[in-house]
Design a protein around this motif. Structure first.
Motif, PDB file in Angstrom:
ATOM      1  N   UNK A  15       0.833  -1.200   0.000  1.00  0.00           N
ATOM      2  CA  UNK A  15       0.000   0.000   0.000  1.00  0.00           C
ATOM      3  C   UNK A  15       0.866   1.248   0.000  1.00  0.00           C
ATOM      4  N   UNK A  16       2.012   1.197   0.668  1.00  0.00           N
ATOM      5  CA  UNK A  16       2.930   2.330   0.618  1.00  0.00           C
ATOM      6  C   UNK A  16       3.513   2.505  -0.775  1.00  0.00           C
ATOM      7  N   UNK A  17       3.848   1.406  -1.430  1.00  0.00           N
ATOM      8  CA  UNK A  17       4.292   1.506  -2.821  1.00  0.00           C
ATOM      9  C   UNK A  17       3.193   2.133  -3.672  1.00  0.00           C
ATOM     10  N   UNK A  18       1.962   1.714  -3.434  1.00  0.00           N
ATOM     11  CA  UNK A  18       0.840   2.278  -4.176  1.00  0.00           C
ATOM     12  C   UNK A  18       0.689   3.761  -3.920  1.00  0.00           C
ATOM     13  N   UNK A  19       0.807   4.172  -2.658  1.00  0.00           N
ATOM     14  CA  UNK A  19       0.673   5.591  -2.310  1.00  0.00           C
ATOM     15  C   UNK A  19       1.767   6.428  -2.955  1.00  0.00           C
ATOM     16  N   UNK A  46      -5.518  -6.423   1.029  1.00  0.00           N
ATOM     17  CA  UNK A  46      -5.265  -6.631  -0.400  1.00  0.00           C
ATOM     18  C   UNK A  46      -6.177  -5.808  -1.298  1.00  0.00           C
ATOM     19  N   UNK A  47      -7.473  -5.747  -0.984  1.00  0.00           N
ATOM     20  CA  UNK A  47      -8.398  -5.020  -1.854  1.00  0.00           C
ATOM     21  C   UNK A  47      -8.103  -3.520  -1.886  1.00  0.00           C
ATOM     22  N   UNK A  48      -7.414  -3.020  -0.844  1.00  0.00           N
ATOM     23  CA  UNK A  48      -7.053  -1.609  -0.813  1.00  0.00           C
ATOM     24  C   UNK A  48      -6.108  -1.206  -1.926  1.00  0.00           C
ATOM     25  N   UNK A  49      -5.454  -2.176  -2.543  1.00  0.00           N
ATOM     26  CA  UNK A  49      -4.546  -1.872  -3.649  1.00  0.00           C
ATOM     27  C   UNK A  49      -5.274  -1.233  -4.830  1.00  0.00           C
ATOM     28  N   UNK A  50      -6.559  -1.507  -4.959  1.00  0.00           N
ATOM     29  CA  UNK A  50      -7.321  -0.944  -6.082  1.00  0.00           C
ATOM     30  C   UNK A  50      -7.330   0.589  -6.040  1.00  0.00           C
ATOM     31  N   UNK A  51      -7.262   1.154  -4.845  1.00  0.00           N
ATOM     32  CA  UNK A  51      -7.264   2.616  -4.721  1.00  0.00           C
ATOM     33  C   UNK A  51      -6.069   3.250  -5.430  1.00  0.00           C
ATOM     34  N   UNK A  52      -5.027   2.474  -5.639  1.00  0.00           N
ATOM     35  CA  UNK A  52      -3.801   2.996  -6.231  1.00  0.00           C
ATOM     36  C   UNK A  52      -3.572   2.487  -7.655  1.00  0.00           C
TER      37      UNK A  52
END
Length: 220
Positions: free
Chosen positions: A109-113, A129-135
């Motif tokens: 998630x930090x990589x995504x942010x 895991x599903x939070x990855x979609x935000x990025x």
């Protein structure tokens, strides 16, 4: 096995409230083949989410600019730095020159942010895991996901699997097999409860409540 190549240069992000096994599982796998740089804003000790301190060996300024592996662990303290421009800027800068950009657990998630997973397949801890979609990432249910030069591992113990996959890519299968044997990584868990599907809804609910309480302690 005789080593003839230069050691890998690995930058591993530290931050208050990280999960130690996210960090030290992969670091143990890489250690025979690498110079590890444990990186934070300062050289002050970092307290993990279980209260054990880790000393940085480099700052954002002194970490090598060219890395073989840029790595981000997860942890209950991760939420506090999701909008930290200094952290995200460091990740984006080093990622631009790293051979592999990687994470374990909620570190993805930090990589995504930091804008580093858009258009990539990735994984994380099952609860995140599903939070990855935000990025702009595509979540995948797997222990390790490789998409071009992005390699992400699932939750906590998946860091050992992750490390062996990355080591095999950079130093060959035999190096990874040698390391696996030396670590005696031949798991036989005493319970079949290592995934939500295996654990069942009652244990999942208890785990979610426990993790929510721990997150509140680190972010409240």
């Amino acid at each position: 096995m005789k080593q003839t190549q230069l050691p890998l240069e690995i930058g591993m992000l530290l931050y208050p409230g990280l999960t130690l096994l996210d960090l030290f599982g992969p670091q143990t796998v890489f250690s025979w083949f690498a110079n590890t740089h444990l990186v934070w804003k300062t050289n002050d000790p970092i307290v993990s989410d279980t209260g054990i301190s880790v000393h940085p060996t480099a700052t954002f300024e002194t970490c090598p600019r060219e890395l073989d592996i840029l790595f981000v662990p997860g942890g209950f303290g991760q939420q506090k730095i999701m909008n930290d421009s200094e952290v995200l800027g460091f990740l984006a800068d080093r990622a631009s020159r790293s051979r592999y950009v990687t994470s374990v657990c909620s570190g993805s998630l930090l990589l995504g942010a930091a804008g580093l997973l858009k258009g990539y397949k990735a994984t994380s801890h099952w609860s995140a895991r599903e939070g990855l979609r935000m990025y702009g990432a595509e979540p995948v249910e797997a222990r390790v996901v490789v998409d071009r030069n992005r390699v992400t591992g699932g939750g906590v113990t998946a860091g050992i699997d992750f490390g062996l996959v990355v080591l095999a890519k950079l130093r060959g299968d035999d190096a990874a097999k040698l390391t696996q044997l030396a670590m005696e990584y031949d798991p036989e868990p005493p319970f079949n409860a290592g995934s939500p599907a295996a654990a069942g809804p009652e244990i999942v609910e208890q785990a979610m409540s426990f993790m929510a309480a721990e997150m509140e302690k680190h972010t409240g």
